[in-house]
Design a protein around this motif. Structure first.
Motif, PDB file in Angstrom:
ATOM      1  N   VAL A 431       0.848  -1.199   0.000  1.00  0.00           N
ATOM      2  CA  VAL A 431       0.000   0.000   0.000  1.00  0.00           C
ATOM      3  C   VAL A 431       0.879   1.243   0.000  1.00  0.00           C
ATOM      4  CG1 VAL A 431      -1.859  -1.188   1.232  1.00  0.00           C
ATOM      5  CG2 VAL A 431      -0.189   0.149   2.538  1.00  0.00           C
ATOM      6  N   ASN A 432       0.281   2.387  -0.354  1.00  0.00           N
ATOM      7  CA  ASN A 432       1.039   3.635  -0.359  1.00  0.00           C
ATOM      8  C   ASN A 432       0.952   4.337   0.995  1.00  0.00           C
ATOM      9  OD1 ASN A 432      -1.400   5.073  -0.226  1.00  0.00           O
ATOM     10  ND2 ASN A 432      -1.384   5.656  -2.383  1.00  0.00           N
ATOM     11  N   LYS A 433       1.480   5.541   1.087  1.00  0.00           N
ATOM     12  CA  LYS A 433       1.562   6.253   2.368  1.00  0.00           C
ATOM     13  C   LYS A 433       0.197   6.580   2.949  1.00  0.00           C
ATOM     14  CE  LYS A 433       2.950  10.575   2.306  1.00  0.00           C
ATOM     15  NZ  LYS A 433       3.778  11.785   2.024  1.00  0.00           N
ATOM     16  N   TYR A 434      -0.824   6.591   2.110  1.00  0.00           N
ATOM     17  CA  TYR A 434      -2.181   6.842   2.594  1.00  0.00           C
ATOM     18  C   TYR A 434      -2.991   5.554   2.682  1.00  0.00           C
ATOM     19  CZ  TYR A 434      -0.786  11.631   1.536  1.00  0.00           C
ATOM     20  OH  TYR A 434      -0.116  12.833   1.490  1.00  0.00           O
ATOM     21  N   SER A 435      -2.287   4.423   2.689  1.00  0.00           N
ATOM     22  CA  SER A 435      -2.873   3.092   2.916  1.00  0.00           C
ATOM     23  C   SER A 435      -3.707   2.570   1.751  1.00  0.00           C
ATOM     24  CB  SER A 435      -3.713   3.078   4.207  1.00  0.00           C
ATOM     25  OG  SER A 435      -2.918   3.398   5.324  1.00  0.00           O
ATOM     26  N   VAL A 436      -3.576   3.175   0.575  1.00  0.00           N
ATOM     27  CA  VAL A 436      -4.296   2.713  -0.617  1.00  0.00           C
ATOM     28  C   VAL A 436      -3.517   1.568  -1.260  1.00  0.00           C
ATOM     29  CG1 VAL A 436      -5.155   3.345  -2.909  1.00  0.00           C
ATOM     30  CG2 VAL A 436      -5.285   4.987  -1.017  1.00  0.00           C
ATOM     31  N   HIS A 437      -4.219   0.507  -1.602  1.00  0.00           N
ATOM     32  CA  HIS A 437      -3.600  -0.657  -2.229  1.00  0.00           C
ATOM     33  C   HIS A 437      -3.015  -0.260  -3.585  1.00  0.00           C
ATOM     34  CE1 HIS A 437      -3.325  -4.741  -3.951  1.00  0.00           C
ATOM     35  NE2 HIS A 437      -3.285  -5.141  -2.685  1.00  0.00           N
ATOM     36  N   HIS A 438      -1.767  -0.640  -3.835  1.00  0.00           N
ATOM     37  CA  HIS A 438      -1.112  -0.246  -5.087  1.00  0.00           C
ATOM     38  C   HIS A 438      -1.837  -0.791  -6.317  1.00  0.00           C
ATOM     39  CE1 HIS A 438       2.329   1.781  -3.439  1.00  0.00           C
ATOM     40  NE2 HIS A 438       2.781   0.717  -2.801  1.00  0.00           N
ATOM     41  N   GLN A 439      -2.345  -2.000  -6.218  1.00  0.00           N
ATOM     42  CA  GLN A 439      -2.953  -2.649  -7.385  1.00  0.00           C
ATOM     43  C   GLN A 439      -4.445  -2.357  -7.499  1.00  0.00           C
ATOM     44  OE1 GLN A 439      -2.595  -6.956  -7.318  1.00  0.00           O
ATOM     45  NE2 GLN A 439      -4.389  -7.179  -8.629  1.00  0.00           N
ATOM     46  N   ILE A 440      -5.176  -2.563  -6.406  1.00  0.00           N
ATOM     47  CA  ILE A 440      -6.637  -2.413  -6.415  1.00  0.00           C
ATOM     48  C   ILE A 440      -6.953  -1.093  -5.723  1.00  0.00           C
ATOM     49  CG2 ILE A 440      -8.838  -3.526  -5.894  1.00  0.00           C
ATOM     50  CD1 ILE A 440      -7.223  -6.152  -5.507  1.00  0.00           C
ATOM     51  N   LYS A 441      -7.142  -0.048  -6.520  1.00  0.00           N
ATOM     52  CA  LYS A 441      -7.081   1.322  -6.016  1.00  0.00           C
ATOM     53  C   LYS A 441      -8.240   1.725  -5.117  1.00  0.00           C
ATOM     54  CE  LYS A 441      -3.346   2.278  -8.433  1.00  0.00           C
ATOM     55  NZ  LYS A 441      -2.030   2.471  -7.787  1.00  0.00           N
ATOM     56  N   ASN A 442      -9.336   0.977  -5.114  1.00  0.00           N
ATOM     57  CA  ASN A 442     -10.437   1.359  -4.222  1.00  0.00           C
ATOM     58  C   ASN A 442     -10.483   0.483  -2.970  1.00  0.00           C
ATOM     59  OD1 ASN A 442     -11.346  -0.882  -5.709  1.00  0.00           O
ATOM     60  ND2 ASN A 442     -13.491  -0.231  -5.604  1.00  0.00           N
ATOM     61  N   ILE A 443      -9.327  -0.082  -2.618  1.00  0.00           N
ATOM     62  CA  ILE A 443      -9.154  -0.766  -1.335  1.00  0.00           C
ATOM     63  C   ILE A 443      -8.169   0.036  -0.496  1.00  0.00           C
ATOM     64  CG2 ILE A 443      -8.283  -2.814  -0.150  1.00  0.00           C
ATOM     65  CD1 ILE A 443      -9.139  -4.498  -2.493  1.00  0.00           C
ATOM     66  N   ILE A 444      -8.565   0.327   0.735  1.00  0.00           N
ATOM     67  CA  ILE A 444      -7.679   0.965   1.710  1.00  0.00           C
ATOM     68  C   ILE A 444      -7.447  -0.039   2.832  1.00  0.00           C
ATOM     69  CG2 ILE A 444      -7.476   2.822   3.409  1.00  0.00           C
ATOM     70  CD1 ILE A 444      -9.156   4.557   1.512  1.00  0.00           C
ATOM     71  N   VAL A 445      -6.184  -0.280   3.136  1.00  0.00           N
ATOM     72  CA  VAL A 445      -5.818  -1.273   4.153  1.00  0.00           C
ATOM     73  C   VAL A 445      -5.334  -0.541   5.395  1.00  0.00           C
ATOM     74  CG1 VAL A 445      -4.462  -3.321   4.671  1.00  0.00           C
ATOM     75  CG2 VAL A 445      -5.131  -2.848   2.306  1.00  0.00           C
TER      76      VAL A 445
END
Length: 475
Positions: A431-445
């Motif tokens: 995930v990126n710095k804002y917790s967004v999944h790199h591949q599936i962009k509408n998932i926040i982990v």
């Protein structure tokens, strides 16, 4: 019905995410899927005391929820409304600024994709929401006072504080120093996992009533196992409720479970990142029992009186891990006449590093993940313990120390960390710095699964701060 948001879990990460999200967004439809059930604190205490309760049948034994392929290492957690807030011990130091920069400062592992300053405003907001107690001065930067005064130090703590100042001072904690509208004052019972007087912060007693918001619908007993995706976009979440398959559609999906289940859901959802599930772990904790000659260790006002940073920061982290000292104020008894209370206990907590040989993966049962802790502790952490043993006598030279005894490592610190680490790209993270999944962009982990490295400091405050950051920056 299609929801704007589906959130998995009701623990710290989900709750503080929703707190910030609902401050910014109105007229939304939000579905919460909680694996467990709501069990009131009063009923938890009945069960703890062996008193019959109709709620007992709602408890899930965490050991049945996953397969542990290395059973010598425990991975503890709590399901049900409030998640780990029902079993945590209320220790809430912030991470140190250096914890986010291991690579650039010490040449070790990776830097986080964010810095201390990115989380500082959320740290402060959460400390206010939890009515935390804390000292006037801390090793990490702060702009304002804690909402509550510090807990009282015992006599040995006062001596160490006089020598080391803010390097050894009262622990920041969500165990109330003073009664609040919803919580009683801590009585130092050392039964913090259930807290008989309801003094520690929990989601139930928090007053953060996000789950009572008209926009929010909560479904209990919902075991989430996957998201249906198309062209790297999730459109439906799948779960089992009362033995039946169910699903829900939404624009955005928030995974706020613990690392085992966040990973399991992603691996069942078409996640192609080879790092997903890899490198999970936790800190190393070891007890040091210190016999004192003519000094009684009585008088502190909470379970952990103090934190010591004498072994935490510095160039030694190029070679071995940081260590946070927790001074336990449990009623330890020394079995020697006239020296009953001449003893103190340190919990030495060492940071650790992600290792590929420690990982989470799926099983034939889509609801049950499995864990492998094949690599075990890193040499980075183990070497730090040897250094601590060498240095501790001189650190304690202002106390009348007779003997220092070291116990075996604790079975667990109760902190499952990593598995969906954050970073700059999909090549080094999930995930990126804002917790967004790199591949599936509408998932926040959310949660501790996103930690890049494993600080010696307790993770809960940072888990909540990362969740608020995600809600603030993504919506």
């Amino acid at each position: 019905m299609k929801y704007d948001l589906v959130v998995v879990g009701t623990g710290f990460a989900s709750t503080f995410f929703l707190k910030k999200y609902l401050q910014k967004n109105t007229n939304k439809k939000i579905l919460i899927l909680e694996r467990g059930h709501f069990v009131p604190h009063t009923e938890r205490m009945k069960i703890k005391r062996g008193i019959a309760s109709d709620y007992e049948k709602l408890f899930e034994n965490y050991k049945d929820a996953y397969i542990n392929n290395t059973p010598h290492k425990a991975w503890m957690f709590s399901t049900g409304f409030g998640g780990s807030s029902n079993c945590w011990w209320g220790c809430t130091p912030r991470f140190m600024p250096s914890d986010f920069k291991l690579k650039s400062l010490y040449g070790v592992e990776n830097d986080w994709p964010l810095e201390y300053a990115d989380l500082e405003p959320y740290y402060e907001e959460i400390e206010e929401a939890m009515a935390m107690s804390g000292p006037a001065e801390t090793m990490f930067p702060r702009k304002n006072k804690y909402p509550q005064p510090p807990h009282l130090l015992a006599p040995p703590d006062k001596i160490l504080n006089e020598k080391y100042g803010k390097q050894y001072t009262s622990q920041p904690t969500a165990r109330a120093r003073q009664a609040t509208g919803k919580r009683n004052q801590c009585i130092a019972s050392s039964i913090c996992d259930s807290c008989p007087v309801d003094a520690k912060f929990t989601i139930e007693n928090s007053g953060i009533d996000v789950y009572k918001n008209d926009a929010v619908e909560v479904v209990y007993g919902a075991q989430v196992y996957s998201l249906s995706t198309l062209a790297d976009e999730a459109h439906k979440i799948n779960f089992i409720k009362d033995g039946k398959e169910e699903s829900a559609e939404a624009d955005v999906f928030i995974l706020g479970a613990n690392p085992l289940f966040n990973t399991n859901i992603l691996l069942h959802s078409g996640d192609k990142n080879p790092l997903t599930g890899k490198g999970f772990g936790e800190q190393l904790g070891i007890q040091a029992v210190i016999d004192l000659k003519d000094l009684s260790n009585r008088g502190g006002s909470t379970w952990v009186n103090a934190n010591g940073y004498m072994l935490y920061d510095g160039d030694h982290r190029k070679e071995h891990a940081a260590c946070l000292i927790e001074t336990n104020n449990a009623p330890y008894i020394r079995l020697e006449k006239d020296k009953w209370f001449n003893v103190m206990s340190f919990r030495l907590v060492f940071e650790d590093l992600p290792q590929a040989g420690n990982y989470i993966t799926t099983t034939n049962n889509k609801l049950i993940p499995q864990v492998f802790y094949n690599a075990g502790r890193s040499q980075y952490a183990l070497k730090a313990f040897e250094e601590a043993k060498r240095k501790l006598p001189s650190i304690l030279d202002v106390l009348p120390v007779e003997k220092i005894k070291y116990r075996q490592a604790f079975e667990t610190e109760g902190h499952i960390l990593g598995g969906t680490r954050m970073g700059e790209t999909a090549q080094d993270s999930v995930v990126n710095k804002y917790s967004v999944h790199h591949q599936i962009k509408n998932i926040i982990v959310l949660g501790a699964s996103t930690f890049t490295t494993y600080s010696a400091s307790n993770p809960t405050l940072t888990v909540a701060a990362l969740a608020m950051l995600a809600a603030d920056k993504n919506f």
